[in-house]
Design a protein around this motif. Structure first.
Motif, short mmCIF file in Angstrom:
data_model
loop_
_atom_site.label_atom_id
_atom_site.label_comp_id
_atom_site.label_asym_id
_atom_site.label_seq_id
_atom_site.Cartn_x
_atom_site.Cartn_y
_atom_site.Cartn_z
N PRO A 1 -6.56 2.24 -5.06
CA PRO A 1 -6.81 2.62 -3.98
C PRO A 1 -8.45 1.81 -4.41
O PRO A 1 -9.03 1.65 -3.89
CB PRO A 1 -7.21 3.97 -3.97
CG PRO A 1 -5.61 4.74 -4.60
CD PRO A 1 -5.16 3.99 -6.59
N GLU A 2 -8.50 1.64 -6.43
CA GLU A 2 -9.68 1.06 -5.80
C GLU A 2 -10.31 -0.42 -5.73
O GLU A 2 -11.13 -0.66 -5.46
CB GLU A 2 -10.68 1.31 -7.90
CG GLU A 2 -9.32 0.98 -8.70
CD GLU A 2 -8.37 1.84 -8.79
OE1 GLU A 2 -7.85 1.48 -10.25
OE2 GLU A 2 -8.09 2.74 -8.02
N THR A 3 -9.12 -0.72 -5.58
CA THR A 3 -9.07 -2.56 -5.68
C THR A 3 -8.77 -3.04 -3.83
O THR A 3 -8.86 -3.63 -3.35
CB THR A 3 -7.19 -3.36 -5.72
OG1 THR A 3 -5.99 -2.78 -5.17
CG2 THR A 3 -7.24 -2.76 -7.26
N SER A 4 -9.31 -1.79 -3.21
CA SER A 4 -9.23 -2.00 -1.52
C SER A 4 -10.04 -2.58 -1.17
O SER A 4 -10.61 -3.62 -0.36
CB SER A 4 -9.28 -1.08 -0.45
OG SER A 4 -8.29 0.15 -1.30
N VAL A 5 -11.46 -2.95 -1.70
CA VAL A 5 -12.67 -3.53 -1.49
C VAL A 5 -11.79 -5.34 -1.57
O VAL A 5 -12.35 -6.11 -1.22
CB VAL A 5 -13.69 -3.87 -2.26
CG1 VAL A 5 -13.39 -3.70 -4.02
CG2 VAL A 5 -14.91 -4.24 -2.36
N VAL A 6 -10.87 -5.68 -2.79
CA VAL A 6 -10.57 -6.82 -3.54
C VAL A 6 -9.59 -6.81 -1.50
O VAL A 6 -9.75 -7.95 -1.21
CB VAL A 6 -9.94 -6.87 -4.43
CG1 VAL A 6 -9.18 -8.29 -4.27
CG2 VAL A 6 -10.78 -6.44 -5.38
N ILE A 7 -8.87 -6.26 -1.51
CA ILE A 7 -8.04 -6.57 -0.65
C ILE A 7 -8.54 -6.78 0.99
O ILE A 7 -8.40 -7.22 2.12
CB ILE A 7 -6.91 -5.20 0.20
CG1 ILE A 7 -5.81 -4.88 -0.92
CG2 ILE A 7 -6.33 -5.69 0.69
CD1 ILE A 7 -5.43 -6.50 -2.25
N LEU A 8 -9.78 -5.98 1.37
CA LEU A 8 -10.83 -5.81 2.20
C LEU A 8 -11.22 -7.86 1.99
O LEU A 8 -10.89 -8.52 3.67
CB LEU A 8 -11.38 -5.25 2.49
CG LEU A 8 -12.46 -5.35 3.49
CD1 LEU A 8 -11.53 -5.00 5.00
CD2 LEU A 8 -14.00 -4.23 3.62
N TYR B 1 1.78 -1.09 0.16
CA TYR B 1 0.14 0.29 -0.21
C TYR B 1 1.01 0.65 0.02
O TYR B 1 1.14 2.35 -0.75
CB TYR B 1 -0.87 -0.10 0.73
CG TYR B 1 -2.36 0.17 1.07
CD1 TYR B 1 -3.00 -0.06 0.19
CD2 TYR B 1 -2.90 -1.30 1.65
CE1 TYR B 1 -4.48 -0.31 -0.45
CE2 TYR B 1 -4.03 -1.74 1.29
CZ TYR B 1 -4.72 -1.27 0.27
OH TYR B 1 -6.40 -1.53 -0.13
N ARG B 2 2.15 1.59 1.02
CA ARG B 2 2.71 2.64 1.52
C ARG B 2 3.45 2.58 -0.24
O ARG B 2 4.18 4.08 -0.14
CB ARG B 2 3.88 2.68 2.02
CG ARG B 2 3.23 2.53 3.39
CD ARG B 2 2.34 3.59 3.76
NE ARG B 2 1.55 3.75 5.46
CZ ARG B 2 0.50 4.15 5.94
NH1 ARG B 2 -0.08 4.57 4.40
NH2 ARG B 2 -0.55 3.65 6.44
N ALA B 3 4.00 1.34 -0.74
CA ALA B 3 4.78 2.38 -2.30
C ALA B 3 4.24 1.72 -3.08
O ALA B 3 4.11 2.18 -4.28
CB ALA B 3 5.51 0.31 -2.55
N GLY B 4 2.59 2.21 -2.87
CA GLY B 4 1.36 2.33 -4.31
C GLY B 4 1.38 1.10 -5.36
O GLY B 4 0.95 1.56 -5.73
#
Length: 409
Positions: free
Chosen positions: A130-137, A123-126
């Motif tokens: 941002p839109e893939t956050s739902v998948v990561i969650l 995340y910190r490295a980019g």
């Protein structure tokens, strides 16, 4: 099923805690590539609702708590396994290290820590859009569910971990598979070597490249090497035997293109393992009984339990199957019923000669084995019964104890 070299390596890797732990880091790294591909499957209203700010705090909590839980669990595991080694035998400690439940639980804890830490770095490295956050969650929720299941399993497992009963059960379970495989595949699938057979004078020794225990013999590879030149081989050792550097592993009759390749077919190690060693589990159970009968512990009940387990294992040996050899170019010494009986009972009889209840249970177990379907078992147990009676006559001072033992035969 006969154990092959690839299967042996796969089983060892599967039991390796490091291999399981790395799965967490691999999962987090894989999300960078697969999350954009999974994203179209997620409803649009969810994509806009879940932002990195909703996921990163959860990952922070996981990273901090899982490191603490893993450290605590490792200390519990080490303490339990050391207790098992001191109460039972160091050989049982090595079998405990292969405990799949403990490894799976620790792998989940450590893997979850690596997953959360790697995901934070990504995340910190980019690397995470941002839109893939739902998948990561979604993946993080699955990781949390795995953690909950692992904690429940760990709580249940801790009630027996390191106990003597648990150690005895694990040793018995680990002994059953190689014994059954030895019954189904006599002589490792090769041609059984006749008892008392002599090695031809023209045979050439295949020397051991180093000292150690024979852990595995790759019969398939040996057969391929011999088939190319028409040579034959007589094994001088079987899994479980300790050899010194330069001593014969086998005797070669004929010539092969690469004699060193024959040596590579023998896996040697510093410790004795149970993957192909049908006698190892019986030996460990006998060692536990000996330790229990030592003056410092003086626990005849554990020795009696070990005797019952040894008797159960040997009663399941219905005899070596008469099957055509899969590798007729290789002669291999067969597993002997006399060796199994000696491994299981001789040391216990010596250690428990002053305990009439222990010797009596051993004699009763041997008596039951007389009706075994393995024809070689009856004379072996008869000899062990006589051995027990001779020891009892030397060590039991009360005549009633001696007469009672003689009456059981």
């Amino acid at each position: 099923m006969m154990l092959t070299k690839p299967l042996l390596l796969l089983r060892r890797v599967a039991r390796n805690l490091v291999a399981r732990v790395l799965f967490g880091a691999v999962l987090a790294l894989a999300m960078a590539a697969f999350a954009p591909k999974i994203l179209p499957l997620v409803p649009d209203n969810w994509q806009g609702r879940i932002k990195p700010d909703a996921v990163i705090p959860i990952l922070n909590v996981l990273a901090s708590t899982m490191l603490t839980v893993t450290t605590f669990s490792l200390s519990v595991m080490v303490s339990a396994f050391q207790a098992a080694a001191s109460q039972a035998t160091p050989r049982a400690y090595r079998l405990q290290l292969a405990d799949t439940t403990t490894h799976t639980v620790l792998a989940v804890f450590t893997g979850a820590f690596l997953y959360s830490l790697t995901a934070l770095v990504m995340y910190r490295a980019g690397f995470y859009a941002p839109e893939t956050s739902v998948v990561i969650l979604g993946v993080t929720i699955l990781v949390i569910a795995a953690i909950v299941v692992a904690i429940l399993r760990w709580i249940d497992h801790l009630s027996t971990l390191g106990s003597l009963d648990d150690t005895l059960s694990k040793v018995e379970q680990n002994a059953r598979e190689p014994l059954a495989r030895a019954m189904a595949n006599p002589a490792l699938g090769g041609l059984p070597l006749p008892e008392g057979a002599r090695i031809p004078a023209s045979a050439v020794a295949v020397p051991a490249p180093r000292g150690g225990y024979v852990q595995f013999v790759d019969m398939s590879k040996l057969d391929d090497l011999l088939g190319a030149s028409g040579a034959s081989l007589t094994l001088a050792v079987t899994p479980g035997v300790h050899v010194l550097k330069g001593r014969p592993l086998a005797w070669l009759l004929g010539k092969v293109d690469d004699p060193d390749a024959l040596c590579a077919c023998f896996t040697l190690g510093e410790t004795r393992t149970n993957e192909e060693d049908a006698r190892f589990g019986i030996v460990v159970l006998a060692e536990i009984a000996q330790r229990a009968l030592s003056p410092g512990i003086n626990d005849p009940g554990t020795a009696i339990d070990a005797i019952h387990r040894i008797t159960r294992l040997l009663s399941e040996c219905e005899g070596l199957r008469d099957v055509p050899p899969e590798f007729p170019r290789i002669e291999v010494p067969r597993l002997s019923a006399a060796d199994l009986v000696e491994d299981g009972f001789a040391a216990i009889i010596r250690a428990g000669a002053e305990h009439p209840q222990v010797v009596g249970i051993a004699v009763d177990g041997l008596k039951q084995l007389e009706s075994s379907g393995w024809a070689e078992m009856a004379p072996a147990v008869k000899a062990a019964q006589g051995y027990a009676l001779r020891h009892a006559r030397q060590h039991l001072v009360v005549s009633e104890d001696r007469d009672d033992l003689a009456g059981r035969l």
